[in-house]
Design a protein around this motif. Structure first.
Motif, mmCIF file in Angstrom:
data_model
loop_
_atom_site.group_PDB
_atom_site.id
_atom_site.type_symbol
_atom_site.label_atom_id
_atom_site.label_comp_id
_atom_site.label_asym_id
_atom_site.label_seq_id
_atom_site.Cartn_x
_atom_site.Cartn_y
_atom_site.Cartn_z
ATOM 1 N N GLU A 5 -8.969 1.166 -11.906
ATOM 2 C CA GLU A 5 -7.890 0.673 -11.072
ATOM 3 C C GLU A 5 -9.036 -0.654 -10.302
ATOM 4 O O GLU A 5 -7.938 -1.666 -10.013
ATOM 5 C CB GLU A 5 -7.408 1.484 -9.776
ATOM 6 C CG GLU A 5 -6.414 2.666 -10.465
ATOM 7 C CD GLU A 5 -7.234 3.614 -10.949
ATOM 8 O OE1 GLU A 5 -8.475 3.667 -11.083
ATOM 9 O OE2 GLU A 5 -6.471 4.631 -11.260
ATOM 10 N N LYS A 80 -6.613 1.672 -1.518
ATOM 11 C CA LYS A 80 -5.363 1.982 -2.438
ATOM 12 C C LYS A 80 -4.132 1.383 -1.956
ATOM 13 O O LYS A 80 -3.105 1.031 -2.541
ATOM 14 C CB LYS A 80 -5.304 3.443 -2.476
ATOM 15 C CG LYS A 80 -4.368 4.262 -3.282
ATOM 16 C CD LYS A 80 -4.162 5.693 -3.535
ATOM 17 C CE LYS A 80 -3.039 5.970 -4.522
ATOM 18 N NZ LYS A 80 -3.082 7.269 -4.854
ATOM 19 N N ALA A 120 0.654 1.978 -12.258
ATOM 20 C CA ALA A 120 0.784 3.140 -13.019
ATOM 21 C C ALA A 120 -0.458 3.892 -12.927
ATOM 22 O O ALA A 120 -0.578 5.185 -12.582
ATOM 23 C CB ALA A 120 1.136 3.123 -14.564
ATOM 24 N N PHE A 121 -1.835 3.190 -13.155
ATOM 25 C CA PHE A 121 -2.996 3.919 -12.907
ATOM 26 C C PHE A 121 -3.141 4.215 -11.288
ATOM 27 O O PHE A 121 -3.714 5.349 -10.949
ATOM 28 C CB PHE A 121 -4.161 2.985 -13.242
ATOM 29 C CG PHE A 121 -4.411 3.109 -14.777
ATOM 30 C CD1 PHE A 121 -5.249 4.021 -15.241
ATOM 31 C CD2 PHE A 121 -3.796 2.104 -15.349
ATOM 32 C CE1 PHE A 121 -5.317 4.067 -16.423
ATOM 33 C CE2 PHE A 121 -4.204 1.759 -16.836
ATOM 34 C CZ PHE A 121 -5.001 3.116 -17.335
ATOM 35 N N LEU A 123 -0.999 5.038 -9.113
ATOM 36 C CA LEU A 123 -0.342 6.259 -8.705
ATOM 37 C C LEU A 123 -0.258 7.609 -9.650
ATOM 38 O O LEU A 123 0.508 8.566 -9.328
ATOM 39 C CB LEU A 123 1.218 5.918 -8.507
ATOM 40 C CG LEU A 123 1.514 4.899 -7.769
ATOM 41 C CD1 LEU A 123 3.037 4.211 -7.830
ATOM 42 C CD2 LEU A 123 1.239 4.995 -6.211
ATOM 43 N N THR A 124 -1.276 7.535 -10.485
ATOM 44 C CA THR A 124 -1.447 8.947 -11.126
ATOM 45 C C THR A 124 -2.798 9.456 -10.812
ATOM 46 O O THR A 124 -3.484 8.998 -10.134
ATOM 47 C CB THR A 124 -1.553 8.592 -12.549
ATOM 48 O OG1 THR A 124 -2.479 7.506 -12.793
ATOM 49 C CG2 THR A 124 -0.239 8.163 -13.072
#
Length: 124
Positions: A5, A80, A120-121, A123-124
């Protein structure tokens, strides 16, 4: 969030800085007309828009750089949040661009794709 990220955030930030430079200094280059769709007779009329968008991209890049930095500090949640918001914002803006100016579909894809991957990265 991890190194992936951070790297993606920095890469997208660098791209945004490059786009800022293009919008500020090379918007009237004949080879870039396809990207900005600014005709020579319209350059004065879109000056404010062009400069505003350029600095918007620059400040967005700074948000990504700060977010990537904060991930390795005692404030990773703030990092984040900056990264997730910025990625989501650019995905939304890419959709707006696609709807309002379909001729810029490639620009929309280029704006949305790396941010979708980053989100996507993140939130996973």
């Amino acid at each position: 969030m991890g190194t992936t990220e951070q790297v993606l955030a920095v890469v997208i930030g660098v791209i945004l800085v490059a786009v800022c430079v293009l919008e500020l200094f090379f918007y009237n280059h004949p080879r870039l007309r396809f990207m900005f769709l600014i005709e020579p007779e319209d350059e004065a009329a879109v000056r404010l828009w062009r400069i505003s968008i350029a600095f918007f991209n620059l400040t967005t890049a700074v948000a990504l750089f700060v977010g990537a930095y904060l991930l390795d500090t005692s404030h990773p949640d703030a990092g984040k949040a900056l990264i997730v918001f910025t990625a989501a914002q650019h995905i939304f803006l890419a959709g707006v661009m696609l709807v309002t100016q379909p001729k810029l579909w490639l620009n929309s894809v280029m704006e949305a794709t790396p941010n979708i991957i980053l989100l996507a990265f993140a939130l996973t």
